[in-house]
Write an enzyme that holds these catalytic residues in place. Structure first.
Site, mmCIF file in Angstrom:
data_model
loop_
_atom_site.group_PDB
_atom_site.id
_atom_site.type_symbol
_atom_site.label_atom_id
_atom_site.label_comp_id
_atom_site.label_asym_id
_atom_site.label_seq_id
_atom_site.Cartn_x
_atom_site.Cartn_y
_atom_site.Cartn_z
ATOM 1 N N ASP A 55 40.736 51.004 -25.766
ATOM 2 C CA ASP A 55 41.981 51.704 -25.410
ATOM 3 C C ASP A 55 43.184 51.046 -26.100
ATOM 4 O O ASP A 55 43.943 50.318 -25.480
ATOM 5 C CB ASP A 55 42.125 51.670 -23.882
ATOM 6 C CG ASP A 55 43.293 52.508 -23.394
ATOM 7 O OD1 ASP A 55 43.730 53.408 -24.133
ATOM 8 O OD2 ASP A 55 43.750 52.265 -22.257
ATOM 9 N N LEU A 56 43.340 51.344 -27.390
ATOM 10 C CA LEU A 56 44.454 50.731 -28.137
ATOM 11 C C LEU A 56 45.631 51.697 -28.268
ATOM 12 O O LEU A 56 46.670 51.331 -28.813
ATOM 13 C CB LEU A 56 43.970 50.263 -29.520
ATOM 14 C CG LEU A 56 42.810 49.247 -29.481
ATOM 15 C CD1 LEU A 56 42.461 48.776 -30.888
ATOM 16 C CD2 LEU A 56 43.150 48.046 -28.609
ATOM 17 N N LYS A 57 45.482 52.909 -27.812
ATOM 18 C CA LYS A 57 46.554 53.922 -27.782
ATOM 19 C C LYS A 57 47.376 53.931 -29.075
ATOM 20 O O LYS A 57 48.569 53.632 -29.093
ATOM 21 C CB LYS A 57 47.478 53.693 -26.577
ATOM 22 C CG LYS A 57 46.788 53.854 -25.231
ATOM 23 C CD LYS A 57 47.797 53.862 -24.097
ATOM 24 C CE LYS A 57 47.155 54.087 -22.750
ATOM 25 N NZ LYS A 57 46.408 52.946 -22.209
ATOM 26 N N ASP A 88 41.420 44.288 -17.804
ATOM 27 C CA ASP A 88 42.834 43.927 -17.955
ATOM 28 C C ASP A 88 43.032 42.475 -17.542
ATOM 29 O O ASP A 88 43.662 42.178 -16.517
ATOM 30 C CB ASP A 88 43.707 44.861 -17.096
ATOM 31 C CG ASP A 88 43.724 46.283 -17.648
ATOM 32 O OD1 ASP A 88 43.540 46.458 -18.869
ATOM 33 O OD2 ASP A 88 43.927 47.223 -16.860
ATOM 34 N N ARG A 117 42.525 47.945 -10.659
ATOM 35 C CA ARG A 117 42.949 47.082 -9.555
ATOM 36 C C ARG A 117 42.201 47.291 -8.235
ATOM 37 O O ARG A 117 41.902 46.293 -7.566
ATOM 38 C CB ARG A 117 44.473 47.175 -9.386
ATOM 39 C CG ARG A 117 45.181 46.360 -10.476
ATOM 40 C CD ARG A 117 46.631 46.700 -10.611
ATOM 41 N NE ARG A 117 46.823 47.986 -11.275
ATOM 42 C CZ ARG A 117 48.006 48.465 -11.641
ATOM 43 N NH1 ARG A 117 49.093 47.758 -11.405
ATOM 44 N NH2 ARG A 117 48.100 49.622 -12.253
ATOM 45 N N LYS A 158 36.467 49.106 -20.288
ATOM 46 C CA LYS A 158 37.595 49.489 -21.146
ATOM 47 C C LYS A 158 38.266 48.210 -21.633
ATOM 48 O O LYS A 158 38.581 47.315 -20.839
ATOM 49 C CB LYS A 158 38.587 50.341 -20.353
ATOM 50 C CG LYS A 158 39.770 50.805 -21.195
ATOM 51 C CD LYS A 158 40.567 51.867 -20.457
ATOM 52 C CE LYS A 158 41.689 51.323 -19.627
ATOM 53 N NZ LYS A 158 42.829 50.794 -20.357
ATOM 54 N N ASP A 170 51.379 56.230 -34.644
ATOM 55 C CA ASP A 170 52.036 55.810 -35.891
ATOM 56 C C ASP A 170 52.030 56.994 -36.854
ATOM 57 O O ASP A 170 51.625 58.100 -36.460
ATOM 58 C CB ASP A 170 51.271 54.602 -36.478
ATOM 59 C CG ASP A 170 52.187 53.648 -37.245
ATOM 60 O OD1 ASP A 170 53.018 54.153 -38.044
ATOM 61 O OD2 ASP A 170 52.085 52.437 -37.050
ATOM 62 N N ILE A 171 52.424 56.789 -38.083
ATOM 63 C CA ILE A 171 52.345 57.904 -39.029
ATOM 64 C C ILE A 171 50.862 58.227 -39.250
ATOM 65 O O ILE A 171 49.997 57.350 -39.105
ATOM 66 C CB ILE A 171 53.070 57.598 -40.362
ATOM 67 C CG1 ILE A 171 52.462 56.386 -41.060
ATOM 68 C CG2 ILE A 171 54.564 57.405 -40.144
ATOM 69 C CD1 ILE A 171 52.951 56.195 -42.485
ATOM 70 N N THR A 227 49.822 57.977 -16.618
ATOM 71 C CA THR A 227 49.830 58.238 -15.170
ATOM 72 C C THR A 227 50.897 57.416 -14.440
ATOM 73 O O THR A 227 51.144 57.628 -13.259
ATOM 74 C CB THR A 227 48.437 57.953 -14.547
ATOM 75 O OG1 THR A 227 47.914 56.773 -15.140
ATOM 76 C CG2 THR A 227 47.494 59.102 -14.794
HETATM 77 O O1 C5P Z 1 43.357 51.217 -11.784
HETATM 78 P P1 C5P Z 1 44.434 50.538 -12.577
HETATM 79 O O2 C5P Z 1 45.800 51.115 -12.327
HETATM 80 O O3 C5P Z 1 44.421 49.043 -12.444
HETATM 81 O O4 C5P Z 1 44.061 50.875 -14.098
HETATM 82 C C1 C5P Z 1 44.981 50.572 -15.078
HETATM 83 C C2 C5P Z 1 44.356 50.857 -16.420
HETATM 84 O O5 C5P Z 1 44.408 52.257 -16.732
HETATM 85 C C3 C5P Z 1 45.117 50.131 -17.507
HETATM 86 O O6 C5P Z 1 44.153 49.511 -18.355
HETATM 87 C C4 C5P Z 1 45.883 51.207 -18.214
HETATM 88 O O7 C5P Z 1 46.023 50.942 -19.583
HETATM 89 C C5 C5P Z 1 44.978 52.425 -18.006
HETATM 90 N N1 C5P Z 1 45.664 53.699 -18.186
HETATM 91 C C6 C5P Z 1 46.584 54.223 -17.304
HETATM 92 N N2 C5P Z 1 47.195 55.423 -17.527
HETATM 93 C C7 C5P Z 1 46.918 56.111 -18.612
HETATM 94 C C8 C5P Z 1 46.005 55.594 -19.533
HETATM 95 C C9 C5P Z 1 45.391 54.396 -19.275
HETATM 96 O O8 C5P Z 1 46.855 53.604 -16.279
HETATM 97 N N3 C5P Z 1 47.459 57.300 -18.780
#
Ligand code: C5P
Length: 244
Positions: free
Chosen positions: A63-65, A13, A215, A35, A68-69, A119
């Site tokens: 991880d492009l999530k 990130d 982080r 990722k 869309d249709i 999350t």
């Molecule tokens: O550990 P940290 O909070 O820094 O990790 C954040 C990463 O986890 C981000 O790249 C975020 O896109 C990913 N992520 C998330 N919750 C999700 C899916 C992915 O925090 N449900």
């Protein structure tokens, strides 16, 4: 055989190729997968993917999530399948059709993971978004419902909180993968936007297949030391499970 370090997925990130290169060189021997998210992929996706591949025996989670249709998701996933990455994500969203199209587009070349409920989302957020009390009072019910939809559509697994892994494995079987972000080691003291958090040990004990940890590693004074500390925590769980 899977080693403790292989559980760790480190999200790149960061906004620049230079910063990504720094973490790839620093961490590739100490984690299982990098990722790549929207920020970096939009900046220099293909260059980063090549850089990771050249760095050694480490996986790539794109991880492009997608959301869309169905036909647009399928075509997006077809292009992702060309990139030779391990996992890619699609939101579980409202219908199984979008997920099934994502799986079709993957052509078996990339593991499709459904994002259940982020999350960073709390029960109050779910309530404010207008979901039934059944789900806003207990997010895990919504997570399991969406995970079942993902499994039915042929996904490899889901993204969920460590708090929900046990329920997912009990309901959908051990082979359906659960990848858990929102991981905060006990020694991590800073509060941030993650809400449904667990420690690495708790998530692995409950059956998490991979831990997304950004982080706590990136902001540590010694990122390699932090990754090693997390791997040690995972290894202790692996050993205790083996002993049972
Ligand atoms: O550990 P940290 O909070 O820094 O990790 C954040 C990463 O986890 C981000 O790249 C975020 O896109 C990913 N992520 C998330 N919750 C999700 C899916 C992915 O925090 N449900």
């Amino acid at each position: 055989m899977k080693q403790a370090k292989d559980y760790i997925i480190f999200p790149l990130d960061v906004p620049s190729v230079k910063e990504a290169q720094h973490y790839i060189e620093l961490l590739s021997a100490h984690i299982g997968m990098f990722k790549v998210g929207l920020e970096l992929f939009i900046r220099s996706g293909h260059e980063i993917i090549k850089m990771i591949k050249d760095s050694g025996d480490v996986g790539i989670f794109l991880d492009l999530k997608l959301h869309d249709i169905p036909v647009t998701v399928k075509k997006g996933m077809e292009r992702i399948a060309d990139l030779d990455v391990t996992f890619a994500t699609v939101h579980c969203g409202e219908t199984p059709r979008m997920l099934a199209h994502a799986v079709e587009g993957s052509q078996g070349k990339v593991g499709v993971l459904g994002v259940t409920v982020l999350t960073s989302v709390s029960e109050r957020d779910i309530n404010n978004a207008g979901f039934l009390p059944e789900y806003s009072e207990d997010i895990s019910k919504l997570v399991v419902k969406r995970a079942a939809m993902a499994k039915g559509a042929g996904c490899t697994g889901v993204i969920c909180s460590g708090k929900e892994v046990k329920m997912i494995k009990e309901n959908l079987g051990k082979n359906f993968k659960a990848i858990t972000p929102g991981i905060r080691p006990a020694w991590n003291t800073t509060d941030d936007d993650q809400r449904r958090i667990t420690t690495p040990a708790m998530a692995v004990k409950d059956g998490s297949d991979f831990l997304v940890i950004g982080r706590p590693i990136r902001n540590a004074d010694d990122p390699v030391g932090a990754a090693k500390k997390i791997a040690d925590e995972v290894e202790a769980v692996m050993r205790s499970v083996d002993c049972v």
